[in-house]
Design a protein around this motif. Structure first.
Motif, PDB file in Angstrom:
ATOM      1  N   LEU A 196       0.822  -1.214   0.000  1.00 41.24           N
ATOM      2  CA  LEU A 196       0.000   0.000   0.000  1.00 41.24           C
ATOM      3  C   LEU A 196       0.851   1.255   0.000  1.00 41.24           C
ATOM      4  N   ARG A 197       2.013   1.204   0.617  1.00 39.08           N
ATOM      5  CA  ARG A 197       2.917   2.359   0.538  1.00 39.08           C
ATOM      6  C   ARG A 197       3.366   2.588  -0.904  1.00 39.08           C
ATOM      7  N   PHE A 198       3.580   1.494  -1.600  1.00 40.93           N
ATOM      8  CA  PHE A 198       3.933   1.608  -3.020  1.00 40.93           C
ATOM      9  C   PHE A 198       2.804   2.285  -3.798  1.00 40.93           C
ATOM     10  N   PHE A 199       1.566   1.835  -3.604  1.00 40.90           N
ATOM     11  CA  PHE A 199       0.440   2.436  -4.315  1.00 40.90           C
ATOM     12  C   PHE A 199       0.248   3.903  -3.921  1.00 40.90           C
ATOM     13  N   GLU A 200       0.444   4.201  -2.650  1.00 41.12           N
ATOM     14  CA  GLU A 200       0.327   5.592  -2.201  1.00 41.12           C
ATOM     15  C   GLU A 200       1.336   6.476  -2.937  1.00 41.12           C
ATOM     16  N   ASP A 201       2.552   5.977  -3.063  1.00 42.49           N
ATOM     17  CA  ASP A 201       3.611   6.742  -3.711  1.00 42.49           C
ATOM     18  C   ASP A 201       3.393   6.876  -5.210  1.00 42.49           C
ATOM     19  N   GLU A 202       2.806   5.850  -5.831  1.00 40.28           N
ATOM     20  CA  GLU A 202       2.706   5.822  -7.289  1.00 40.28           C
ATOM     21  C   GLU A 202       1.364   6.295  -7.837  1.00 40.28           C
ATOM     22  N   SER A 203       0.403   6.589  -6.981  1.00 39.65           N
ATOM     23  CA  SER A 203      -0.873   7.121  -7.476  1.00 39.65           C
ATOM     24  C   SER A 203      -0.629   8.406  -8.247  1.00 39.65           C
ATOM     25  N   CYS A 204      -1.255   8.524  -9.408  1.00 40.37           N
ATOM     26  CA  CYS A 204      -1.044   9.731 -10.217  1.00 40.37           C
ATOM     27  C   CYS A 204      -1.737  10.941  -9.612  1.00 40.37           C
ATOM     28  N   GLY A 205      -2.679  10.715  -8.689  1.00 39.71           N
ATOM     29  CA  GLY A 205      -3.353  11.816  -8.014  1.00 39.71           C
ATOM     30  C   GLY A 205      -4.555  12.377  -8.733  1.00 39.71           C
ATOM     31  N   GLN A 206      -4.905  11.792  -9.884  1.00 39.18           N
ATOM     32  CA  GLN A 206      -6.004  12.353 -10.666  1.00 39.18           C
ATOM     33  C   GLN A 206      -7.355  12.174  -9.976  1.00 39.18           C
ATOM     34  N   CYS A 207      -7.601  10.982  -9.405  1.00 41.22           N
ATOM     35  CA  CYS A 207      -8.915  10.742  -8.808  1.00 41.22           C
ATOM     36  C   CYS A 207      -8.810  10.611  -7.295  1.00 41.22           C
ATOM     37  N   THR A 208      -9.786  11.171  -6.612  1.00 35.56           N
ATOM     38  CA  THR A 208      -9.786  11.223  -5.148  1.00 35.56           C
ATOM     39  C   THR A 208      -9.813   9.844  -4.498  1.00 35.56           C
TER      40      THR A 208
END
Length: 567
Positions: A498-510
């Motif tokens: 989950l830390r990986f996904f948190e870091d790699e989220s593009c941030g486009q969708c909430t």
């Protein structure tokens, strides 16, 4: 009232005026510096100033100066006739670009990136990172964490400049720094001359002269080949979808193998690159592609150099026209493994997934129909066309057909890539990898990268293939198998994912951006708030735009289901 407001507005600072009165001496924003502009023009030379080449030019600056200064970004914007905002937003989106504002100190010339994804974490990456931070001068060497580098079989791994150090230790790093061993090492591989001696490109040339694309497509369908990047869509069907749309058409190769635990594409490209290249050119011939784009992750510098050499060799031999194969370099963004985000990046933009429909088969690169294939998929296209569809369809195991390249790492004796029947179970895979590592007992496994979550050792009889894992709340994905033992905690592994996904989220969708961050905070608690996490997982899976946010809940849900005693 409106007239009075306009009159007042004319007197505000920053408004240009043609008459008398106070006005700005120069425009708002960063001033263009002549020296920086000269340096950018010299660096770009005669290269075209096309918008889609922005990321390539940012790489040129980063490679030359070890960072992107505000002055150079301003000069690049001027040279490419782009706004500073466009250039800045792209440069700051990608992890491998170091943007330095006015007044800030540039990073040291030498950077060490320590992989902290699951396999490396289990092999002691955090202790290694701490040792390097304590033992090196931070004014000379920068030490930072990095996501998976696609070398999980030799964990822990780090990148010193552009040199990957396998089974890394602080002593190895000190020795490499002392000898300035910071450059890419190119492995021995089958070049064009060797490949041609074994009949290379004979099939492609025969197809070009008198082949039927429908007949070739049927061969691919008969083999049962499905997309091996993770989605598993029947490969041959894509050709008809793209071919059915008016051209010009393009082919895009997704070489952004960023799913932690996956390294099969690198394995093949560093050994037999022309099998992949011939498969790509066969697919391009089938859809009458105007150009082929290869999007290769920046974490694979050796592969990028091999492809540069061999593409030039193809051009020199007249097998392709100069520029027909366009090699593009990623910049450290996992999200660009999603096909529409990759296409955005190829166009020189931030790698943000598109809303679909329309799908890329109809509206892809530059708005044109685009066929997207994974590296390994095209490797098999060449083999099927050379050896027949039976090379896959004749292999049967556990009611499954075909072969899978399993990237195996973690607590096994011999991590690596293993080509096994698609119906293989985790026990078959562990056996192929030499069994469990000494002193370790099988506890759990990740069947297809962090997106697939974790399954317990008791579920050891499931064929690891497409469609077999969905009933259990997971999937095979790119077949990135990480084996955990009794020395590991499932909750720690899930938190790493989950830390990986948190870091790699593009941030486009909430749902994805905020959901991953919130999940990490909740998972750090000694006791998990399972009802709240379950609600969060539902929101993320249902409302996220792309597969990252939709699959990120899998590690949470499967850990709560199968390892409840740990949380």
């Amino acid at each position: 009232m409106a007239l009075d407001h306009d009159k007042q507005g004319d007197n505000r600072q920053g408004v240009w005026k043609s008459g008398k009165g106070k006005g700005r001496v120069r425009p708002k924003g960063r001033a263009l510096e002549d020296q920086a502009w000269d340096e950018i023009r010299a660096l770009l030379g005669d290269a075209p100033r096309r918008r889609d080449l922005l990321i390539e030019y940012l790489h040129l600056i980063q490679d030359e100066y070890s960072h992107l200064s505000a002055a150079h970004l301003r000069a690049l914007a001027e040279e490419m006739r782009l706004s500073m905002a466009e250039v800045y937003e792209v440069a700051t989106f990608y992890a491998h670009f170091d943007v330095v504002k006015e007044g800030e100190t540039p990073p040291p010339a030498l950077t060490i990136r320590v992989c902290d994804s699951l396999s490396c974490e289990m092999a002691g990456a955090q202790a290694l990172k701490t040792a390097l931070e304590d033992g090196l001068d931070p004014t000379r060497v920068r030490v930072m964490r990095a996501p998976c580098m696609g070398r999980c079989d030799t964990a822990p791994v780090l990148e010193l400049g552009h040199n990957h150090i396998d089974h890394a230790t602080a002593e190895k790093v000190q020795a490499a720094i002392a000898t300035n061993d910071t450059h890419t090492v190119i492995p021995s591989y089958e070049n064009l001359e060797k490949y041609n001696k074994s009949g290379g490109y004979e099939v492609l040339l025969r197809f070009r002269e008198s082949g039927s694309w429908e007949a070739v497509q049927q061969q691919i369908l008969d083999s049962g080949l499905r997309g091996l990047g993770g989605a598993g869509f029947p490969s041959g069907k894509k050709w008809g979808f793209v071919r059915g749309n008016a051209g010009p058409r393009y082919l895009a190769v997704n070489g952004d193998e960023g799913e932690p635990g996956t390294f099969k594409d690198r394995y093949y490209l560093e050994r037999t690159p022309h099998l992949f290249l011939e498969g790509m050119l066969i697919a391009a011939w089938a859809i009458e592609a105007q150009r082929c784009f290869i999007y290769m992750r920046d974490e694979y510098p050796a592969v990028i150099e091999i492809l540069r050499r061999e593409i030039k060799a193809l051009e020199d031999k007249g097998l392709v026209e100069k520029g027909y194969i366009d090699l593009r370099r990623g910049a450290g963004a996992y999200i660009c493994g999603e096909e529409s985000a990759m296409i955005e990046s190829i166009e020189g933009k931030r790698g943000i997934p598109r809303h679909r429909p329309p799908f890329v088969a109809a509206v892809g690169i530059f708005g044109q129909p685009t066929l997207v294939h994974n590296v390994e998929t095209l490797h098999w296209v060449a083999r099927i066309c050379r050896e027949g569809p039976e090379i896959l369809s004749s292999i049967q195991k556990n009611d499954r057909s075909g072969l899978r390249s399993y990237s195996v790492s973690g607590r096994v004796s011999q991590p690596g890539v293993y080509l096994l029947p698609a119906g293989s179970t985790i026990l078959d895979i562990i056996e192929a990898a030499g069994g469990m590592a000494e002193g370790h007992h099988f506890k759990a496994y990740q069947p297809g990268g962090p997106s697939s979550g974790l399954l317990p050792a008791s579920m050891d009889d499931i064929p690891l293939d497409f469609d077999t894992l969905q009933p259990h709340g997971t999937f095979i994905g790119s077949a990135a198998v990480v084996v955990l033992s009794d020395h590991d905690k499932a909750r720690d592994a899930a938190l790493n994912m989950l830390r990986f996904f948190e870091d790699e989220s593009c941030g486009q969708c909430t749902p994805c951006r905020v959901g991953c961050e919130k999940a990490v905070k909740l998972m750090q608690a000694e006791r998990w708030n399972q009802p709240l996490l379950d609600e969060l997982c539902t929101a993320m899976a249902d409302a996220s735009i792309c597969g990252l946010g939709q699959a990120a809940p899998n590690p949470i849900r499967l850990t709560m289901k199968h390892f409840a005693d740990e949380i």
